[in-house]
Design a protein around this motif. Sequence first.
Motif, PDB file in Angstrom:
ATOM      1  N   ALA A 171       1.288  -1.112   0.194  1.00  0.00           N
ATOM      2  CA  ALA A 171      -0.254   0.303  -0.263  1.00  0.00           C
ATOM      3  C   ALA A 171       0.646   1.323   0.016  1.00  0.00           C
ATOM      4  CB  ALA A 171      -1.213  -0.374   1.273  1.00  0.00           C
ATOM      5  N   SER A 172       0.378   2.277  -0.443  1.00  0.00           N
ATOM      6  CA  SER A 172       0.869   3.727  -0.498  1.00  0.00           C
ATOM      7  C   SER A 172       0.154   4.892  -0.290  1.00  0.00           C
ATOM      8  CB  SER A 172       1.765   3.723  -1.812  1.00  0.00           C
ATOM      9  OG  SER A 172       0.536   3.425  -2.874  1.00  0.00           O
ATOM     10  N   SER A 173       1.174   5.956  -0.056  1.00  0.00           N
ATOM     11  CA  SER A 173       0.321   6.929   0.254  1.00  0.00           C
ATOM     12  C   SER A 173       0.604   7.677  -1.045  1.00  0.00           C
ATOM     13  CB  SER A 173       0.383   7.602   1.699  1.00  0.00           C
ATOM     14  OG  SER A 173       2.077   8.177   1.542  1.00  0.00           O
ATOM     15  N   GLY A 174       1.549   7.688  -1.934  1.00  0.00           N
ATOM     16  CA  GLY A 174       1.749   9.499  -2.918  1.00  0.00           C
ATOM     17  C   GLY A 174       2.366   9.402  -2.451  1.00  0.00           C
ATOM     18  N   VAL A 175       3.149  10.219  -1.016  1.00  0.00           N
ATOM     19  CA  VAL A 175       3.588  10.810  -0.627  1.00  0.00           C
ATOM     20  C   VAL A 175       5.007  10.406   0.639  1.00  0.00           C
ATOM     21  CG1 VAL A 175       2.792  12.907  -0.778  1.00  0.00           C
ATOM     22  CG2 VAL A 175       2.256  11.770   1.371  1.00  0.00           C
ATOM     23  N   LEU A 340      -5.796  -8.505 -11.994  1.00  0.00           N
ATOM     24  CA  LEU A 340      -5.117  -7.091 -11.289  1.00  0.00           C
ATOM     25  C   LEU A 340      -3.995  -7.215 -11.258  1.00  0.00           C
ATOM     26  CD1 LEU A 340      -6.002  -9.335  -7.534  1.00  0.00           C
ATOM     27  CD2 LEU A 340      -7.411  -7.134  -9.212  1.00  0.00           C
ATOM     28  N   MET A 341      -3.710  -5.609 -11.232  1.00  0.00           N
ATOM     29  CA  MET A 341      -2.261  -4.409 -11.984  1.00  0.00           C
ATOM     30  C   MET A 341      -1.674  -3.777 -10.242  1.00  0.00           C
ATOM     31  SD  MET A 341      -1.913  -2.306 -15.064  1.00  0.00           S
ATOM     32  CE  MET A 341      -0.217  -0.638 -14.521  1.00  0.00           C
ATOM     33  N   PHE A 342      -0.612  -4.949 -10.414  1.00  0.00           N
ATOM     34  CA  PHE A 342       0.284  -3.758  -9.446  1.00  0.00           C
ATOM     35  C   PHE A 342       1.422  -3.522 -10.157  1.00  0.00           C
ATOM     36  CE2 PHE A 342      -1.987  -7.271  -7.855  1.00  0.00           C
ATOM     37  CZ  PHE A 342      -2.730  -7.328  -6.754  1.00  0.00           C
ATOM     38  N   ALA A 343       1.923  -1.451 -10.708  1.00  0.00           N
ATOM     39  CA  ALA A 343       2.448  -1.323 -10.715  1.00  0.00           C
ATOM     40  C   ALA A 343       3.650   0.108  -9.915  1.00  0.00           C
ATOM     41  CB  ALA A 343       1.898  -0.243 -11.386  1.00  0.00           C
ATOM     42  N   CYS A 344       4.579  -0.162  -9.468  1.00  0.00           N
ATOM     43  CA  CYS A 344       5.612   0.805  -9.340  1.00  0.00           C
ATOM     44  C   CYS A 344       5.064   2.304  -9.203  1.00  0.00           C
ATOM     45  CB  CYS A 344       6.397   0.623  -9.244  1.00  0.00           C
ATOM     46  SG  CYS A 344       7.914   1.768  -8.618  1.00  0.00           S
ATOM     47  N   LEU A 345       5.144   3.230  -8.748  1.00  0.00           N
ATOM     48  CA  LEU A 345       5.134   4.490  -8.004  1.00  0.00           C
ATOM     49  C   LEU A 345       5.842   4.856  -9.245  1.00  0.00           C
ATOM     50  CD1 LEU A 345       4.432   5.220  -4.248  1.00  0.00           C
ATOM     51  CD2 LEU A 345       2.737   6.091  -6.170  1.00  0.00           C
ATOM     52  N   GLY A 350       5.110   8.552 -14.932  1.00  0.00           N
ATOM     53  CA  GLY A 350       6.200   9.668 -14.513  1.00  0.00           C
ATOM     54  C   GLY A 350       7.080   9.118 -15.677  1.00  0.00           C
ATOM     55  N   LEU A 351       7.817   7.729 -15.546  1.00  0.00           N
ATOM     56  CA  LEU A 351       8.312   6.989 -17.292  1.00  0.00           C
ATOM     57  C   LEU A 351       7.771   7.033 -18.011  1.00  0.00           C
ATOM     58  CD1 LEU A 351      10.760   4.745 -17.098  1.00  0.00           C
ATOM     59  CD2 LEU A 351       8.781   2.897 -17.250  1.00  0.00           C
ATOM     60  N   GLY A 373      -7.042  -1.634 -10.481  1.00  0.00           N
ATOM     61  CA  GLY A 373      -5.172  -2.547  -9.030  1.00  0.00           C
ATOM     62  C   GLY A 373      -4.801  -0.577  -8.455  1.00  0.00           C
ATOM     63  N   PHE A 374      -3.908  -0.898  -8.666  1.00  0.00           N
ATOM     64  CA  PHE A 374      -3.365   0.113  -8.050  1.00  0.00           C
ATOM     65  C   PHE A 374      -2.098   0.464  -7.809  1.00  0.00           C
ATOM     66  CE2 PHE A 374      -1.442  -2.563  -4.242  1.00  0.00           C
ATOM     67  CZ  PHE A 374      -1.248  -1.935  -4.374  1.00  0.00           C
ATOM     68  N   PHE A 375      -1.526   1.599  -7.678  1.00  0.00           N
ATOM     69  CA  PHE A 375       0.616   1.791  -8.122  1.00  0.00           C
ATOM     70  C   PHE A 375       1.216   1.478  -6.206  1.00  0.00           C
ATOM     71  CE2 PHE A 375      -1.199   4.179 -11.662  1.00  0.00           C
ATOM     72  CZ  PHE A 375      -0.097   3.953 -12.425  1.00  0.00           C
ATOM     73  N   CYS A 376       1.888   1.100  -6.393  1.00  0.00           N
ATOM     74  CA  CYS A 376       2.459   0.411  -5.388  1.00  0.00           C
ATOM     75  C   CYS A 376       3.941   0.582  -4.490  1.00  0.00           C
ATOM     76  CB  CYS A 376       2.643  -1.389  -5.516  1.00  0.00           C
ATOM     77  SG  CYS A 376       2.056  -2.115  -5.856  1.00  0.00           S
ATOM     78  N   GLY A 377       4.089   0.665  -3.341  1.00  0.00           N
ATOM     79  CA  GLY A 377       5.386   1.148  -2.701  1.00  0.00           C
ATOM     80  C   GLY A 377       6.436   0.221  -3.192  1.00  0.00           C
ATOM     81  N   GLY A 378       6.491  -0.902  -3.545  1.00  0.00           N
ATOM     82  CA  GLY A 378       6.676  -2.288  -3.892  1.00  0.00           C
ATOM     83  C   GLY A 378       5.772  -3.108  -4.307  1.00  0.00           C
ATOM     84  N   GLU A 379       6.295  -4.202  -4.986  1.00  0.00           N
ATOM     85  CA  GLU A 379       4.922  -5.007  -5.889  1.00  0.00           C
ATOM     86  C   GLU A 379       6.209  -6.432  -5.863  1.00  0.00           C
ATOM     87  OE1 GLU A 379       6.101  -1.399  -7.006  1.00  0.00           O
ATOM     88  OE2 GLU A 379       7.226  -3.089  -8.599  1.00  0.00           O
ATOM     89  N   ILE A 380       5.284  -7.303  -5.852  1.00  0.00           N
ATOM     90  CA  ILE A 380       4.645  -8.453  -4.933  1.00  0.00           C
ATOM     91  C   ILE A 380       5.300  -9.637  -6.542  1.00  0.00           C
ATOM     92  CG2 ILE A 380       4.255 -10.556  -3.765  1.00  0.00           C
ATOM     93  CD1 ILE A 380       3.292  -8.358  -1.426  1.00  0.00           C
ATOM     94  N   GLY A 381       5.560 -10.559  -6.700  1.00  0.00           N
ATOM     95  CA  GLY A 381       5.158 -11.250  -7.733  1.00  0.00           C
ATOM     96  C   GLY A 381       6.608 -12.581  -7.796  1.00  0.00           C
TER      97      GLY A 381
END
Length: 403
Positions: A171-175, A340-345, A350-351, A373-381
Amino acid sequence: MADQMQWANALSTRPSLEAAVADVVQRTTSSLSAPADLGLVFISSAFTSEYSRVLPLLAEQLAVPVLVGCSGGGVIGTSLAGQTQELEAKPALSLSLAHLPGVDVKAFHVVAEQLPDLDEPPSAWIDLIGVTSSPTPHFILLSASFSSGINDLLQGLDYAYPGSMKVGGQASSGVMGGRIALFCNGRLYEEGTVGVALSGNIVLETIVAQGCRPIGQPYQVTRGDRNIILELDEQAPLFVLRDLIASLSEEDRTLAQNSLFVGLAMDEFKPCLQQGDFLIRDILGVDPVGGAIAIGDYVRPGQRLQFHLRDAEASAEDLEFLLERYQKEQKSQPAAVGALMFACLGRGAGLYGKPNFDSQLFQRYLNNIPLGGFFCGGEIGPVGGSTFLHGYTSVFGICRAVG
């Protein structure tokens, strides 16, 4: 249709949380012709002050036996116009609902203090999660920060459930240092890991796009200490790296100044390594005198590695390569019904300089299946049969019925 797996997703950009919840519930439930067995909700950090209201609002309008989710710096889902969108730093709510006949669905929440020692037997992990190892369960995992013990949890789950797929994200907060939220069956948490185990008539397949391309050739670690590479092919690693960089094009030499990584080969016996065979890790530092290189993982003598570069072009090529391979491998299998998609912030607009790149490329290959899905603070796979916490990665979990 009630005896077939069904999946639906809706993304709302309504600035009012009440309106956003009503929007996604109405659209997802109307897309299903049978009751949902699983719900997955992802909420933008723009709603940080309202995290405590998410589950009560959903409970007023939605009856689903298992509901998990978390906050993200951005969320991913299907717009009212039917387009997949990645919304970063904007108010947004994504809800996926799945009707899963023949699938046992169990949610859980664990904190670091509950985790067994890594030398305990598999039964200790099975008791913790409360899910038997047969039939083989698959896991969706949503974690708090690194203090959640996520690396030990992944190692323990691989040990206790060796044939299982595990996907998810942090989970991430964006800041930096912002508040996060984990949701699990009516409760809000801010630490640990929430997850759902899916057992029975379900296949969970994964695509782990680490966004890098290899440069040069593979080398062998001839001497190492924990996360420090002391020798590559019996030479000082820094000198090997300097020779490699000198051989690159001017464009790649420039890229190597800021976007150089190490790929650790995950298959000891594969003779010809290619893209996707590596676990990508950061270079943490170098010793300019001795020539050693420190990386973000442990190394061991005999291990093979290859240096990698990452940029928007490499990330796009990597994901397309993996999607093409997945499409070819799955032609004879039942069609996927949801993902489901779990993408790095660090990915997203930005990329790539434009929004929705990864999700729209995914949809090109998988025929517009519902994607959330969501933008993550770290992705699991998984990579090479083991599950890892990644960075700068897009991880997809693709669900279908057993063939």
